[in-house]
Design an enzyme around this catalytic site. Structure first.
Site, mmCIF file in Angstrom:
data_model
loop_
_atom_site.group_PDB
_atom_site.id
_atom_site.type_symbol
_atom_site.label_atom_id
_atom_site.label_comp_id
_atom_site.label_asym_id
_atom_site.label_seq_id
_atom_site.Cartn_x
_atom_site.Cartn_y
_atom_site.Cartn_z
ATOM 1 C CG HIS A 141 -1.942 1.086 1.207
ATOM 2 N ND1 HIS A 141 -2.352 1.732 2.342
ATOM 3 C CD2 HIS A 141 -2.613 1.684 0.191
ATOM 4 C CE1 HIS A 141 -3.224 2.674 2.019
ATOM 5 N NE2 HIS A 141 -3.398 2.654 0.730
ATOM 6 C CD GLU A 153 -0.694 1.349 5.847
ATOM 7 O OE1 GLU A 153 -0.896 1.954 6.902
ATOM 8 O OE2 GLU A 153 -1.617 1.060 5.053
ATOM 9 C CG ASN A 191 -6.527 4.926 4.778
ATOM 10 O OD1 ASN A 191 -6.261 6.125 4.908
ATOM 11 N ND2 ASN A 191 -6.449 4.308 3.619
#
Ligand SMILES: NC(=O)c1ccc[n+]([C@@H]2O[C@H](COP(=O)([O-])OP(=O)(O)OC[C@H]3O[C@@H](n4cnc5c(N)ncnc54)[C@H](O)[C@@H]3O)[C@@H](O)[C@H]2O)c1
Length: 387
Positions: A141, A153, A191
């Site tokens: 990510h 990530e 997130n």
């Protein structure tokens, strides 16, 4: 894993074009594929402009820039990805479409080709669900813009081969990135942990405690580069609202992540932020918002409430072993530019302080939204540090 490994990137939009640039800068030959050939052409033209600017700034020589650009080959057929050692997918955020793509790819690439997804909000395990060889699937990510933001990530799914995560950490480090390893849970680290920065700011506004410029100015006064409303306008209220809703649903409607009507109305009215000329603030005159000087007695309760919720979220991610304390703090400083890691920040006043702020909110509102993480309670009781 060295630069002789061919990399393929699927999806030549915002993320895919940036990831292709990062891989090419790291010395890989890159094949860039998109179902819309014009997207690949646009990405390569955009990269040429970016590289020319970097040459002007003295970051690369003209030869280096040509070399990087020359490393990327456009592809119009998925079959052109056959010789890839690593495929990174950055297409539309849709589980069915991603599953179908990886299913098709399995019939093209070698059985040991590593398959990576740049998904922000889907489960890596679910994307790998229909594969014959789910053990070679992993989440990578990147953050937007991928060439500039260092964080990646790395997210192994349930069926991912045990050492693939650490191999990807090594590769991303070699690419000059800052990788963090995290569990396949909703929102991964950033997130998830960042949700209260937006959500709690909106609550403070909705309750009439302060207006948006005051809340933004308060958060900026402790080192956040942008305030919550300013940042939501930059991200786009449609995107931010979708992430909030997706994380809330993925946590089986945990009230901690509940979206707000305030943001929903922004989206419904088309006030999406900078990109539409109007969001929480107006950008039509090109100037953007102005922020007041906020007196410390006004700023302090705003900062304390938002920070308490952020720290609680970081502590809870640690409690549920989503990632190590080091990686949680690294993710927030390298992925979203927080001035300090939240766990280290918590230790400055001590867990007992933050626990009492949360218990105060929970008593006042009677909402599960404010429940303190068990880890915060343990740390407060034992006078332990979180970081
Ligand atoms: N934009 C961000 O800030 C951001 C950050 C991190 C991760 N992500 C994730 O990255 C992925 C891509 O996001 P984006 O913002 O770059 O999207 P985008 O819309 O800019 O680009 C997606 C590209 O994929 C192409 N595409 C769609 N279906 C395809 C298919 N089946 N095969 C090949 N190409 C296909 C489209 O033509 C388009 O060019 C999503 O999973 C998103 O959640 C986005």
């Amino acid at each position: 894993m060295d630069t002789s490994m061919n990399v393929a990137v699927i999806g030549a939009g915002t993320m895919g074009s940036g990831i292709a640039q990062v891989a090419a800068q790291a010395g890989h030959k890159v094949v860039l594929f998109d179902t819309r050939r014009e997207a690949v052409d646009k990405a390569l033209t955009g990269l040429r402009k970016t590289l020319d600017r970097l040459v002007e700034k003295g970051k690369f020589t003209a030869e280096q820039a040509d070399g990087i650009h020359g490393c990327i080959t456009p592809a119009s057929d998925l079959k052109d990805l056959a010789g890839s050692g690593l495929v990174i997918e950055a297409i539309i955020e849709d589980l069915g479409i991603k599953q179908k793509l990886f299913g098709d790819l399995e019939g093209i690439v070698a059985t040991d080709t590593i398959l990576a997804t740049n998904t922000s909000s889907l489960s890596v395990t679910a994307i790998a669900g229909g594969l014959k060889h789910p053990e070679r699937m992993v989440g990578l990510h990147f953050f937007n813009p991928a060439p500039l933001l260092p964080l990646v990530e790395v997210v192994p799914g349930l069926a991912t081969e045990p050492d693939l995560g650490s191999r990807m950490v090594t590769l991303m480090t070699a690419w000059g990135k800052v990788p963090v390893l995290c569990k396949d849970t909703p929102g991964f680290i950033v997130n998830r942990v960042a949700r209260p920065f937006y959500g709690e700011a909106i609550r403070i506004y909705e309750e009439g405690i302060a207006d948006m410029p005051t809340i933004d100015a308060a958060m900026k006064s402790v080192g956040f580069r942008m305030g919550p409303f300013e940042l939501m306008d930059l991200i786009g209220n449609d995107i931010n609202f979708t992430v909030t809703k997706t994380v809330w649903e993925a946590f089986f409607f945990d009230p901690r992540y509940k979206p707000s009507f305030t943001q929903q109305r922004q989206v419904e009215s088309g006030r999406l932020g900078r990109k539409s000329g109007r969001g929480y603030y107006s950008y039509s005159d090109g100037a953007g918002p102005a922020f007041p000087n906020v007196a410390p007695p006004v700023a302090a309760p705003i900062i304390e409430r938002i920070l308490a919720m952020l720290i609680n979220e970081a502590a809870d991610a640690l409690f549920w072993q989503v990632a190590s304390a080091e990686d949680i703090d690294l993710a927030m400083t390298k992925g979203v530019n927080y001035p300090k890691g939240l766990l280290a920040w918590a230790d400055e006043q001590g867990a007992a302080h933050w626990l009492s702020v949360l218990e105060g909110l929970q008593a006042e509102y009677g909402e599960d939204r404010y429940r303190p993480s068990p880890l915060l309670k343990h740390a407060a009781r034992g006078r332990k540090r979180l970081f």
